[in-house]
Structure formats: C-alpha cells, structure tokens
Write a protein that holds these residues in place. Sequence first.
Motif, PDB file in Angstrom:
ATOM      1  N   ALA A  99     -32.072  37.860  -3.401  1.00 26.94           N
ATOM      2  CA  ALA A  99     -31.344  39.055  -2.843  1.00 26.94           C
ATOM      3  C   ALA A  99     -32.255  40.339  -2.631  1.00 26.94           C
ATOM      4  CB  ALA A  99     -30.270  39.420  -3.793  1.00 26.94           C
ATOM      5  N   PHE A 100     -33.299  40.388  -3.508  1.00 31.34           N
ATOM      6  CA  PHE A 100     -33.874  41.685  -3.366  1.00 31.34           C
ATOM      7  C   PHE A 100     -34.936  41.318  -2.447  1.00 31.34           C
ATOM      8  CE2 PHE A 100     -32.656  43.133  -7.536  1.00 31.34           C
ATOM      9  CZ  PHE A 100     -32.556  44.555  -7.337  1.00 31.34           C
ATOM     10  N   SER A 101     -35.537  40.077  -2.187  1.00 31.01           N
ATOM     11  CA  SER A 101     -36.380  39.619  -1.019  1.00 31.01           C
ATOM     12  C   SER A 101     -35.816  39.830   0.297  1.00 31.01           C
ATOM     13  CB  SER A 101     -36.669  38.426  -1.127  1.00 31.01           C
ATOM     14  OG  SER A 101     -37.644  38.281  -2.369  1.00 31.01           O
ATOM     15  N   GLY A 102     -34.444  39.307   0.431  1.00 32.11           N
ATOM     16  CA  GLY A 102     -33.755  39.693   1.671  1.00 32.11           C
ATOM     17  C   GLY A 102     -33.412  41.013   1.859  1.00 32.11           C
ATOM     18  N   LEU A 103     -33.111  41.889   1.012  1.00 28.08           N
ATOM     19  CA  LEU A 103     -33.033  43.552   1.234  1.00 28.08           C
ATOM     20  C   LEU A 103     -34.123  44.053   1.555  1.00 28.08           C
ATOM     21  CD1 LEU A 103     -30.911  45.579   0.694  1.00 28.08           C
ATOM     22  CD2 LEU A 103     -31.730  45.980  -1.610  1.00 28.08           C
ATOM     23  N   PHE A 104     -35.414  43.688   0.816  1.00 25.05           N
ATOM     24  CA  PHE A 104     -36.543  44.273   1.286  1.00 25.05           C
ATOM     25  C   PHE A 104     -37.123  44.023   2.622  1.00 25.05           C
ATOM     26  CE2 PHE A 104     -37.844  44.617  -3.401  1.00 25.05           C
ATOM     27  CZ  PHE A 104     -37.196  45.885  -3.700  1.00 25.05           C
ATOM     28  N   ILE A 105     -36.761  42.969   3.182  1.00 19.47           N
ATOM     29  CA  ILE A 105     -37.078  42.309   4.443  1.00 19.47           C
ATOM     30  C   ILE A 105     -36.236  43.001   5.557  1.00 19.47           C
ATOM     31  CG2 ILE A 105     -37.374  40.569   6.065  1.00 19.47           C
ATOM     32  CD1 ILE A 105     -38.290  38.662   3.908  1.00 19.47           C
ATOM     33  N   GLY A 106     -34.883  42.961   5.134  1.00 17.22           N
ATOM     34  CA  GLY A 106     -33.927  43.575   6.336  1.00 17.22           C
ATOM     35  C   GLY A 106     -33.619  45.057   6.250  1.00 17.22           C
ATOM     36  N   ALA A 107     -33.878  45.666   4.902  1.00 21.16           N
ATOM     37  CA  ALA A 107     -33.350  47.011   5.219  1.00 21.16           C
ATOM     38  C   ALA A 107     -34.304  48.055   6.020  1.00 21.16           C
ATOM     39  CB  ALA A 107     -33.269  47.627   3.587  1.00 21.16           C
ATOM     40  N   PRO A 108     -35.640  47.736   5.818  1.00 19.43           N
ATOM     41  CA  PRO A 108     -36.525  48.630   6.726  1.00 19.43           C
ATOM     42  C   PRO A 108     -36.526  48.346   8.126  1.00 19.43           C
ATOM     43  CG  PRO A 108     -37.700  47.716   4.829  1.00 19.43           C
ATOM     44  CD  PRO A 108     -36.317  46.869   4.923  1.00 19.43           C
ATOM     45  N   ILE A 109     -36.084  47.210   8.533  1.00 17.36           N
ATOM     46  CA  ILE A 109     -35.845  46.746  10.083  1.00 17.36           C
ATOM     47  C   ILE A 109     -34.450  47.552  10.474  1.00 17.36           C
ATOM     48  CG2 ILE A 109     -35.681  44.839  11.785  1.00 17.36           C
ATOM     49  CD1 ILE A 109     -37.238  43.228   9.962  1.00 17.36           C
ATOM     50  N   GLY A 110     -33.497  47.363   9.591  1.00 20.63           N
ATOM     51  CA  GLY A 110     -32.341  47.939   9.960  1.00 20.63           C
ATOM     52  C   GLY A 110     -32.268  49.359  10.040  1.00 20.63           C
ATOM     53  N   LEU A 111     -33.063  49.985   9.044  1.00 21.25           N
ATOM     54  CA  LEU A 111     -33.469  51.617   9.285  1.00 21.25           C
ATOM     55  C   LEU A 111     -34.070  52.041  10.536  1.00 21.25           C
ATOM     56  CD1 LEU A 111     -34.099  52.355   5.493  1.00 21.25           C
ATOM     57  CD2 LEU A 111     -31.986  53.169   6.670  1.00 21.25           C
ATOM     58  N   MET A 112     -35.016  51.300  10.776  1.00 17.73           N
ATOM     59  CA  MET A 112     -35.828  51.631  11.962  1.00 17.73           C
ATOM     60  C   MET A 112     -34.780  51.620  13.273  1.00 17.73           C
ATOM     61  SD  MET A 112     -39.773  50.691  11.214  1.00 17.73           S
ATOM     62  CE  MET A 112     -39.392  48.884  10.655  1.00 17.73           C
ATOM     63  N   THR A 113     -34.236  50.324  13.526  1.00 15.11           N
ATOM     64  CA  THR A 113     -33.480  49.887  14.463  1.00 15.11           C
ATOM     65  C   THR A 113     -32.271  51.039  14.566  1.00 15.11           C
ATOM     66  OG1 THR A 113     -34.008  47.695  14.418  1.00 15.11           O
ATOM     67  CG2 THR A 113     -31.996  48.422  15.754  1.00 15.11           C
ATOM     68  N   GLY A 114     -31.524  51.507  13.502  1.00 11.47           N
ATOM     69  CA  GLY A 114     -30.617  52.468  13.487  1.00 11.47           C
ATOM     70  C   GLY A 114     -31.198  53.782  14.150  1.00 11.47           C
ATOM     71  N   ILE A 115     -32.137  54.297  13.614  1.00 11.65           N
ATOM     72  CA  ILE A 115     -32.934  55.367  13.990  1.00 11.65           C
ATOM     73  C   ILE A 115     -33.233  55.377  15.575  1.00 11.65           C
ATOM     74  CG2 ILE A 115     -34.962  56.938  13.739  1.00 11.65           C
ATOM     75  CD1 ILE A 115     -35.131  56.019  10.813  1.00 11.65           C
ATOM     76  N   TYR A 116     -33.728  54.493  15.797  1.00 13.31           N
ATOM     77  CA  TYR A 116     -34.076  54.136  17.465  1.00 13.31           C
ATOM     78  C   TYR A 116     -32.695  54.524  18.295  1.00 13.31           C
ATOM     79  CZ  TYR A 116     -34.583  52.207  22.042  1.00 13.31           C
ATOM     80  OH  TYR A 116     -34.786  52.147  23.210  1.00 13.31           O
ATOM     81  N   LEU A 117     -31.676  53.717  17.541  1.00 21.73           N
ATOM     82  CA  LEU A 117     -30.404  53.777  18.557  1.00 21.73           C
ATOM     83  C   LEU A 117     -29.587  55.379  18.245  1.00 21.73           C
ATOM     84  CD1 LEU A 117     -28.600  50.393  17.453  1.00 21.73           C
ATOM     85  CD2 LEU A 117     -29.967  51.232  19.548  1.00 21.73           C
ATOM     86  N   ALA A 118     -29.808  55.935  17.218  1.00 19.38           N
ATOM     87  CA  ALA A 118     -29.300  57.221  17.084  1.00 19.38           C
ATOM     88  C   ALA A 118     -30.082  58.409  17.566  1.00 19.38           C
ATOM     89  CB  ALA A 118     -28.900  57.384  15.613  1.00 19.38           C
ATOM     90  N   GLU A 119     -31.355  58.310  17.545  1.00 21.34           N
ATOM     91  CA  GLU A 119     -32.355  59.345  17.863  1.00 21.34           C
ATOM     92  C   GLU A 119     -33.056  59.258  19.310  1.00 21.34           C
ATOM     93  OE1 GLU A 119     -32.144  62.149  16.386  1.00 21.34           O
ATOM     94  OE2 GLU A 119     -31.071  61.539  14.373  1.00 21.34           O
ATOM     95  N   PHE A 120     -33.366  58.198  19.739  1.00 21.35           N
ATOM     96  CA  PHE A 120     -34.212  57.964  20.663  1.00 21.35           C
ATOM     97  C   PHE A 120     -33.779  57.153  21.935  1.00 21.35           C
ATOM     98  CE2 PHE A 120     -36.928  58.148  16.926  1.00 21.35           C
ATOM     99  CZ  PHE A 120     -37.797  59.150  17.266  1.00 21.35           C
ATOM    100  N   SER A 121     -32.588  56.288  21.924  1.00 26.34           N
ATOM    101  CA  SER A 121     -32.224  55.490  22.950  1.00 26.34           C
ATOM    102  C   SER A 121     -31.707  56.213  23.994  1.00 26.34           C
ATOM    103  CB  SER A 121     -31.135  54.309  22.571  1.00 26.34           C
ATOM    104  OG  SER A 121     -30.071  55.191  21.826  1.00 26.34           O
ATOM    105  N   HIS A 122     -30.688  57.313  23.478  1.00 24.00           N
ATOM    106  CA  HIS A 122     -30.063  58.038  24.702  1.00 24.00           C
ATOM    107  C   HIS A 122     -29.494  57.493  25.893  1.00 24.00           C
ATOM    108  CE1 HIS A 122     -31.462  61.492  22.250  1.00 24.00           C
ATOM    109  NE2 HIS A 122     -32.895  61.114  22.516  1.00 24.00           N
ATOM    110  N   GLY A 123     -28.605  56.332  25.489  1.00 25.84           N
ATOM    111  CA  GLY A 123     -28.045  55.400  26.718  1.00 25.84           C
ATOM    112  C   GLY A 123     -28.857  54.679  27.298  1.00 25.84           C
TER     113      GLY A 123
END
Length: 303
Positions: A99-123
């Motif tokens: 569980a912790f290995s999956g979280l440490f692998i997936g959470a940073p990728i999800g955070l960076m992707t969400g930041i891109y979609l909210a702050e940089f993608s702009h449609g």
Amino acid sequence: MPINPTSAAVNTALPIATSFKGRYNQSLYNKRRWVNKLGLGFAMSAMVFGLFWLCWILLTLLVEGFQGLVQLPVFTADTPPPMSVGGLRNAIVGSVMLAFSGLFIGAPIGLMTGIYLAEFSHGSLLGKVTRFLNDILLSAPSIVIGLFIYALMVKGKSFSGWAGALALALIVIPVVVRTTENMLKLVPNTLREAAYALGTPKWKLVTQVTFKAAKAGLTTGILLAFARITGETAPLLFTALNNQYFSTDMGQPLANLPNTIYQFAMSPYENWHTLAWAAALLITGSVLVLNILARFIGNRGHR
C-alpha cells in the motif's frame, strides 16, 4: 374628513387576501401534502433498510473478527498450514509495504498531473486529452488494471511485490489527479492576482500560494486514495499473488491481507476462517480510520 392610514392599508390588503383565499385549493394542497409525506416515507424506509444491512455486516464482522484477534496470535505469527495455530504477521507487513509503495509511486504523479491541469493547461489539447484519459482510468475496474500489469510485468517472468505496487499506483493516480485539480480550482483567483502583482513567478505561485492554500484538500484526497487501495484484491491476485512465509523482498511474491482473506475464506478449515474474519476486521478498521482522518483534515482546512 381625515383618512386613517391604517384603515386604508387594511382595506387595500383585504381584496388581495380575499382573492388569495378564493384561489386557494384545499384539495390540491392536501394532495401535495400526502405526496410529500409518501416521498419522505419512502426515503426514510430506504435509509433504514440500508443502515440495517450495514449495521448487521459491521456487527458480524466485529464479533467474528474480534474473536479471531483474541484467540490467535494474529500479530506475532505467520499464516499457518491447515488445522494449525498461526497469525497474519507476514500478510500485515506485506499489505503495508504494497500500500505504501503504491502510494509513494502514484501520489507524486497524480499531484503533478493535477497541478498541470489546474494551473498550466488552460484549455489546451493536451490538457483535454489528459483529463479524458484520467476519467477513463478513474472508472476502470481494478481487475482490468491487474490484468494490464500482469501482461506487462508478470507474464513470462514471476509474481512480485513491485508489480502489485505498480497496479495499486495506477488506482491511486486518477483519484489524486481529480482531487488535486478540483482543490486547486477552488483557490480564489484573487490570491493568484495578488501574487502576480508582487512579481511572483509562476512556479513560486504554484508551490507557495495555491498549493499551500489547498493543502488540506490535497491531503484528504491522498488519504482517500490510500484508503481505496488498502483493500484491493483483484490487482494483487494477478501481480503480487501471495506468500505463506514472511518476506520483505519486493521482487518476489508477497503476502497480503486481501488475498489471504480470499484464500482462507474459500477453504474448508475453521482456523483459516477465523483468520479471514480477523484480517477483514483489520482492513475495515484501517479504512475507517483513514476516512475519519481525511474528513477531520478536510473540515479543519475548510475552517
């Protein structure tokens, strides 16, 4: 002759009241009240019906699982052979590692992707495609993800803990992406404008302003994703499989609670059934604690 303003107002309002009373339909009002009571009755009945089964399941799980925790050395012994005394130490350690290995692998990728979609993608086209693919991955059955990782990492090789961790990471990523994007979009634009007015660069705006403002919501999303993968069985069935012995080698099959529950519950042995109840209680308790913690952090951040 002087005119009394009060009496004039009453005389003016009287025709309105009379006309309203004339237009009032008592039978229609009674019919709507009856329909409203009927709808409320159905809603309450559905709530009681659902809570009854939920309480029954939780009570049965608590009684049977607590009996296993008291009678057997759950935390100090490994999973036993049939009809012998044992515990769940190897499965507990393996589940925590996965569980912790999956979280440490997936959470940073999800955070960076969400930041891109909210702050940089702009449609942009890339943002729209990423959001569409994330929605598909969010609704994909976990067994499909397990089969994908099986074909990618296990077929022709061997079951391993890393394959299980990667399968769980693929479940974490879309949840964290959706939560991160939504939380960052809730940050008022006035904060961004104030930071831009002070000459703040974009990267510092994201890391020091919007990210900190949405910290409670992002933490809640990560905890909810962690709670979701804690009890996943299908992905681990095709990736990490199981291991009767204690092992911390992520390159080999790894014991875990979900597959232990599946294997022991399907067996004809009474001691395995008791251990399966105990393992189910441990997973349910951990998910409950994580959800309560996530709600507490979310409410605290909202305040």
